[in-house]
Design a protein around this motif. Structure first.
Motif, PDB file in Angstrom:
ATOM      1  N   VAL A   1      81.939 116.836  63.184  1.00  0.00           N
ATOM      2  CA  VAL A   1      81.665 117.350  61.837  1.00  0.00           C
ATOM      3  C   VAL A   1      80.163 117.475  61.616  1.00  0.00           C
ATOM      4  O   VAL A   1      79.669 118.479  61.069  1.00  0.00           O
ATOM      5  CB  VAL A   1      82.304 116.419  60.779  1.00  0.00           C
ATOM      6  CG1 VAL A   1      81.812 116.798  59.379  1.00  0.00           C
ATOM      7  CG2 VAL A   1      83.821 116.504  60.847  1.00  0.00           C
ATOM      8  N   ILE A   2      79.395 116.470  62.034  1.00  0.00           N
ATOM      9  CA  ILE A   2      77.938 116.526  61.888  1.00  0.00           C
ATOM     10  C   ILE A   2      77.365 117.691  62.690  1.00  0.00           C
ATOM     11  O   ILE A   2      76.453 118.396  62.236  1.00  0.00           O
ATOM     12  CB  ILE A   2      77.311 115.188  62.334  1.00  0.00           C
ATOM     13  CG1 ILE A   2      77.742 114.061  61.396  1.00  0.00           C
ATOM     14  CG2 ILE A   2      75.791 115.302  62.381  1.00  0.00           C
ATOM     15  CD1 ILE A   2      77.241 112.693  61.810  1.00  0.00           C
ATOM     16  N   THR A   3      77.910 117.927  63.881  1.00  0.00           N
ATOM     17  CA  THR A   3      77.424 119.021  64.721  1.00  0.00           C
ATOM     18  C   THR A   3      77.691 120.374  64.080  1.00  0.00           C
ATOM     19  O   THR A   3      76.814 121.245  64.042  1.00  0.00           O
ATOM     20  CB  THR A   3      78.084 118.948  66.102  1.00  0.00           C
ATOM     21  OG1 THR A   3      77.800 117.685  66.709  1.00  0.00           O
ATOM     22  CG2 THR A   3      77.582 120.059  67.005  1.00  0.00           C
ATOM     23  N   VAL A   4      78.900 120.554  63.570  1.00  0.00           N
ATOM     24  CA  VAL A   4      79.238 121.824  62.917  1.00  0.00           C
ATOM     25  C   VAL A   4      78.385 122.029  61.669  1.00  0.00           C
ATOM     26  O   VAL A   4      77.880 123.136  61.413  1.00  0.00           O
ATOM     27  CB  VAL A   4      80.741 121.864  62.575  1.00  0.00           C
ATOM     28  CG1 VAL A   4      81.067 123.100  61.732  1.00  0.00           C
ATOM     29  CG2 VAL A   4      81.573 121.857  63.847  1.00  0.00           C
ATOM     30  N   ALA A   5      78.201 120.968  60.879  1.00  0.00           N
ATOM     31  CA  ALA A   5      77.383 121.089  59.669  1.00  0.00           C
ATOM     32  C   ALA A   5      75.931 121.417  60.025  1.00  0.00           C
ATOM     33  O   ALA A   5      75.283 122.238  59.354  1.00  0.00           O
ATOM     34  CB  ALA A   5      77.451 119.786  58.871  1.00  0.00           C
ATOM     35  N   SER A   6      75.419 120.809  61.082  1.00  0.00           N
ATOM     36  CA  SER A   6      74.043 121.090  61.500  1.00  0.00           C
ATOM     37  C   SER A   6      73.910 122.523  61.988  1.00  0.00           C
ATOM     38  O   SER A   6      72.902 123.189  61.723  1.00  0.00           O
ATOM     39  CB  SER A   6      73.618 120.119  62.606  1.00  0.00           C
ATOM     40  OG  SER A   6      73.679 118.773  62.159  1.00  0.00           O
ATOM     41  N   LEU A   7      74.919 123.010  62.693  1.00  0.00           N
ATOM     42  CA  LEU A   7      74.877 124.385  63.170  1.00  0.00           C
ATOM     43  C   LEU A   7      74.903 125.364  62.003  1.00  0.00           C
ATOM     44  O   LEU A   7      74.172 126.364  61.999  1.00  0.00           O
ATOM     45  CB  LEU A   7      76.057 124.648  64.102  1.00  0.00           C
ATOM     46  CG  LEU A   7      76.118 126.044  64.732  1.00  0.00           C
ATOM     47  CD1 LEU A   7      74.879 126.300  65.584  1.00  0.00           C
ATOM     48  CD2 LEU A   7      77.379 126.191  65.574  1.00  0.00           C
ATOM     49  N   TRP A   8      75.717 125.091  60.996  1.00  0.00           N
ATOM     50  CA  TRP A   8      75.755 125.960  59.819  1.00  0.00           C
ATOM     51  C   TRP A   8      74.427 125.921  59.081  1.00  0.00           C
ATOM     52  O   TRP A   8      73.909 126.959  58.641  1.00  0.00           O
ATOM     53  CB  TRP A   8      76.882 125.521  58.888  1.00  0.00           C
ATOM     54  CG  TRP A   8      76.916 126.313  57.601  1.00  0.00           C
ATOM     55  CD1 TRP A   8      77.492 127.525  57.385  1.00  0.00           C
ATOM     56  CD2 TRP A   8      76.306 125.927  56.359  1.00  0.00           C
ATOM     57  NE1 TRP A   8      77.289 127.929  56.092  1.00  0.00           N
ATOM     58  CE2 TRP A   8      76.562 126.964  55.424  1.00  0.00           C
ATOM     59  CE3 TRP A   8      75.594 124.806  55.942  1.00  0.00           C
ATOM     60  CZ2 TRP A   8      76.116 126.913  54.119  1.00  0.00           C
ATOM     61  CZ3 TRP A   8      75.140 124.759  54.639  1.00  0.00           C
ATOM     62  CH2 TRP A   8      75.407 125.808  53.740  1.00  0.00           C
ATOM     63  N   TRP A   9      73.830 124.739  58.956  1.00  0.00           N
ATOM     64  CA  TRP A   9      72.538 124.621  58.279  1.00  0.00           C
ATOM     65  C   TRP A   9      71.446 125.377  59.029  1.00  0.00           C
ATOM     66  O   TRP A   9      70.566 125.970  58.411  1.00  0.00           O
ATOM     67  CB  TRP A   9      72.168 123.149  58.149  1.00  0.00           C
ATOM     68  CG  TRP A   9      70.791 122.934  57.595  1.00  0.00           C
ATOM     69  CD1 TRP A   9      70.395 123.001  56.295  1.00  0.00           C
ATOM     70  CD2 TRP A   9      69.608 122.656  58.351  1.00  0.00           C
ATOM     71  NE1 TRP A   9      69.049 122.778  56.179  1.00  0.00           N
ATOM     72  CE2 TRP A   9      68.538 122.554  57.441  1.00  0.00           C
ATOM     73  CE3 TRP A   9      69.359 122.467  59.710  1.00  0.00           C
ATOM     74  CZ2 TRP A   9      67.233 122.276  57.847  1.00  0.00           C
ATOM     75  CZ3 TRP A   9      68.067 122.192  60.115  1.00  0.00           C
ATOM     76  CH2 TRP A   9      67.023 122.098  59.194  1.00  0.00           C
ATOM     77  N   SER A  10      71.528 125.393  60.346  1.00  0.00           N
ATOM     78  CA  SER A  10      70.499 126.074  61.141  1.00  0.00           C
ATOM     79  C   SER A  10      70.535 127.588  60.944  1.00  0.00           C
ATOM     80  O   SER A  10      69.551 128.267  61.204  1.00  0.00           O
ATOM     81  CB  SER A  10      70.660 125.744  62.626  1.00  0.00           C
ATOM     82  OG  SER A  10      71.842 126.344  63.155  1.00  0.00           O
ATOM     83  N   THR A  11      71.661 128.122  60.481  1.00  0.00           N
ATOM     84  CA  THR A  11      71.745 129.563  60.243  1.00  0.00           C
ATOM     85  C   THR A  11      71.082 129.969  58.939  1.00  0.00           C
ATOM     86  O   THR A  11      70.796 131.152  58.729  1.00  0.00           O
ATOM     87  CB  THR A  11      73.216 130.022  60.218  1.00  0.00           C
ATOM     88  OG1 THR A  11      73.901 129.339  59.154  1.00  0.00           O
ATOM     89  CG2 THR A  11      73.896 129.709  61.550  1.00  0.00           C
ATOM     90  N   THR A  12      70.826 129.013  58.040  1.00  0.00           N
ATOM     91  CA  THR A  12      70.197 129.320  56.755  1.00  0.00           C
ATOM     92  C   THR A  12      68.751 128.856  56.678  1.00  0.00           C
ATOM     93  O   THR A  12      68.013 129.311  55.810  1.00  0.00           O
ATOM     94  CB  THR A  12      70.989 128.659  55.608  1.00  0.00           C
ATOM     95  OG1 THR A  12      71.011 127.234  55.800  1.00  0.00           O
ATOM     96  CG2 THR A  12      72.415 129.188  55.579  1.00  0.00           C
ATOM     97  N   ALA A  13      68.354 127.963  57.566  1.00  0.00           N
ATOM     98  CA  ALA A  13      66.991 127.443  57.533  1.00  0.00           C
ATOM     99  C   ALA A  13      66.018 128.440  58.165  1.00  0.00           C
ATOM    100  O   ALA A  13      66.383 129.186  59.082  1.00  0.00           O
ATOM    101  CB  ALA A  13      66.917 126.105  58.264  1.00  0.00           C
ATOM    102  N   GLN A  14      64.803 128.461  57.669  1.00  0.00           N
ATOM    103  CA  GLN A  14      63.769 129.326  58.230  1.00  0.00           C
ATOM    104  C   GLN A  14      63.085 128.670  59.417  1.00  0.00           C
ATOM    105  O   GLN A  14      62.748 129.324  60.390  1.00  0.00           O
ATOM    106  CB  GLN A  14      62.726 129.666  57.165  1.00  0.00           C
ATOM    107  CG  GLN A  14      63.249 130.535  56.038  1.00  0.00           C
ATOM    108  CD  GLN A  14      62.144 130.964  55.093  1.00  0.00           C
ATOM    109  OE1 GLN A  14      60.974 130.673  55.308  1.00  0.00           O
ATOM    110  NE2 GLN A  14      62.513 131.639  54.024  1.00  0.00           N
ATOM    111  N   ASP A  15      62.859 127.375  59.322  1.00  0.00           N
ATOM    112  CA  ASP A  15      62.180 126.654  60.389  1.00  0.00           C
ATOM    113  C   ASP A  15      62.445 125.167  60.187  1.00  0.00           C
ATOM    114  O   ASP A  15      62.881 124.741  59.112  1.00  0.00           O
ATOM    115  CB  ASP A  15      60.678 126.941  60.365  1.00  0.00           C
ATOM    116  CG  ASP A  15      60.022 126.665  61.708  1.00  0.00           C
ATOM    117  OD1 ASP A  15      60.754 126.244  62.632  1.00  0.00           O
ATOM    118  OD2 ASP A  15      58.804 126.873  61.840  1.00  0.00           O
ATOM    119  N   ILE A  16      62.188 124.370  61.212  1.00  0.00           N
ATOM    120  CA  ILE A  16      62.350 122.924  61.105  1.00  0.00           C
ATOM    121  C   ILE A  16      61.113 122.262  61.679  1.00  0.00           C
ATOM    122  O   ILE A  16      60.416 122.812  62.531  1.00  0.00           O
ATOM    123  CB  ILE A  16      63.617 122.423  61.832  1.00  0.00           C
ATOM    124  CG1 ILE A  16      63.518 122.728  63.332  1.00  0.00           C
ATOM    125  CG2 ILE A  16      64.866 123.016  61.226  1.00  0.00           C
ATOM    126  CD1 ILE A  16      64.614 122.074  64.134  1.00  0.00           C
TER     127      ILE A  16
END
Length: 440
Positions: free
Chosen positions: A62-77
């Motif tokens: 679940v954490i992996t899927v949520a992180s992957l979804w968040w990475s599609t909306t983030a500009q940079d980390i």
């Protein structure tokens, strides 16, 4: 939400690409552990002592899927976010290993993966934290774990033999972690430094190409201006001979002849500068005398602007080695300061054992924020927007190339140009050059 208010994302972000690669690695590892869980269920046909491992798998997935979804909306980390994801790997894998045999699980070596990723991507302090967390987790799993049915034959080989084997694996992991953390971090730092150096060289080439294009345009324009200036000079001479003209008209024509003569002189100096620069000829002069000569030459052409020269250095002024483009760069800074509408321009000359600094300060509105930001970036600003552009802004009738040329000239002479807005107002442009001994 209209198009103007939609967030703008960069086409490619290396940090986000690295994060997605890390999530892909984690997903593959989770699939492997899910396969182990499915095999145990198929062979033993019991769910006894498997709930902890199953819950850990689900939570990490679940954490992996949520992180992957968040990475599609983030500009940079940033580094901290990436470090947090690596710590999720370490903690989540520790939970999986705890419920599946601890250090007896052959997948315990996965701790190497986040360590290698940290060494390749993050600064050394984060890498050492990941290494410490991985070693600590591995050490605890030697003594705290839930027996797992699939690895019970390995444990049944004998307590002493199993302990020696586990201890040997632990020492091997500790040795590998130390080598990776030290050497991979060093190699990654060298690669990043090489990449940064190559980027600087590429940007220098682009900037030099830009300057060459401007110089070529200026040389062609100077050649083309010769003919119309000659024609206007002849017309002015003919008008001056007209007996029907009044005194005021003759004064105006005389002023026009002076301006035409000044234009021809400037074009001659431009041609001479090009020839001298092509031959690589340089001259040496004391810094204070060079600044005084430039200020006097400039002040004669801008009589409406008060210009004050102040020498701050102590003792004999060191010499600077320069070609004819350096005085032009100083005059560009002076022109830009005067173009702000300032009534007074202050020029200061200071030096130490290594450098000479010539400052040009106006009492105008100060440089715009985007111009200051452009000076701090690698690529120099070619133009500046807004009516308040000064020492970094509009020059040469608004072409915005004054600072570009001054900066390129300074860098070619081994120096640099710095731009700042002092706290008490105005703008200060400082040209810094390498100093040579006064008696050299």
């Amino acid at each position: 939400m209209n198009a103007a208010n939609r967030p703008k994302h960069s086409a490619y972000s290396p940090s986000l690409a690295n994060l997605r690669s890390l999530l892909a690695i984690r997903a593959i590892a989770l699939l492997g552990q899910a396969g182990v869980l499915a095999y145990v269920l198929l062979v033993s046909r019991t769910t006894q002592s498997l709930w902890g491992m199953a819950a850990s798998l689900v939570l990490l997935a679940v954490i992996t899927v949520a992180s992957l979804w968040w990475s599609t909306t983030a500009q940079d980390i940033g580094n901290r976010t990436f470090f947090a994801q690596l710590m999720v790997d370490v903690l989540g894998w520790s939970a999986l290993m705890y419920y599946s045999g601890g250090a007896d699980n052959p997948f315990i070596s996965y701790y190497i993966v986040p360590l290698v990723v940290a060494a390749a991507v993050l600064p050394w302090r984060y890498t050492w934290l990941v290494a410490a967390a991985s070693v600590a987790a591995y050490s605890l799993l030697l003594y705290f774990r839930v027996p797992f049915p699939l690895f019970s034959p390995h444990a049944a080989m004998g307590h002493q033999q199993g302990s020696v084997h586990s201890l040997g694996m632990w020492f091997n992991f500790l040795f590998s972690a130390g080598l990776i953390t030290y050497f991979v971090v060093r190699m990654a730092a060298v690669l990043r430094e090489q990449e940064a150096e190559e980027m600087r060289r590429r940007e220098d080439r682009l900037r030099h190409d830009q300057i060459l294009a401007v110089a070529s345009l200026a040389a062609g324009t100077a050649h083309e201006l010769g003919t119309p200036l000659g024609t206007m000079t002849l017309l002015a001479e003919e008008l001056q001979q007209d007996a029907s003209l009044g005194d005021q008209a003759r004064e105006d024509i005389a002023l026009m002849q002076q301006q035409l003569l000044q234009c021809r002189k400037i074009l001659a100096e431009l041609s001479n500068t090009a020839e001298v620069s092509a031959a690589g000829t340089r001259q040496r002069r004391q810094a204070d005398r060079l600044a005084k000569s430039c200020v006097e030459h400039w002040a004669a052409r801008r009589p409406r602007v008060s210009c004050q020269l102040q020498v701050l250095g102590q003792g004999p002024a060191p010499q600077v080695s320069y070609d004819q483009t350096l005085p032009q760069a100083l005059e560009n800074l002076l022109n830009n300061a005067a173009d702000t509408g300032a009534e007074r321009v202050e020029v200061t000359v200071d030096w130490n054992a290594d450098t000479v600094s010539i400052g040009v300060r106006d009492n105008g509105p100060g440089a715009p924020a985007d111009v200051l930001a452009g000076m701090s970036a690698t690529a120099p600003p070619v133009s500046a927007a807004g009516p308040g552009a000064n020492a970094a802004g509009r020059t040469h009738g608004g072409l915005g190339i004054g600072l570009l040329l001054a900066r390129a000239t300074a860098e070619r002479h081994g120096g640099h140009v710095r731009l700042e807005n002092p706290a008490d107002g105005g703008c200060l442009a400082t040209l810094t050059m390498p100093a040579e001994p006064a008696g050299g």
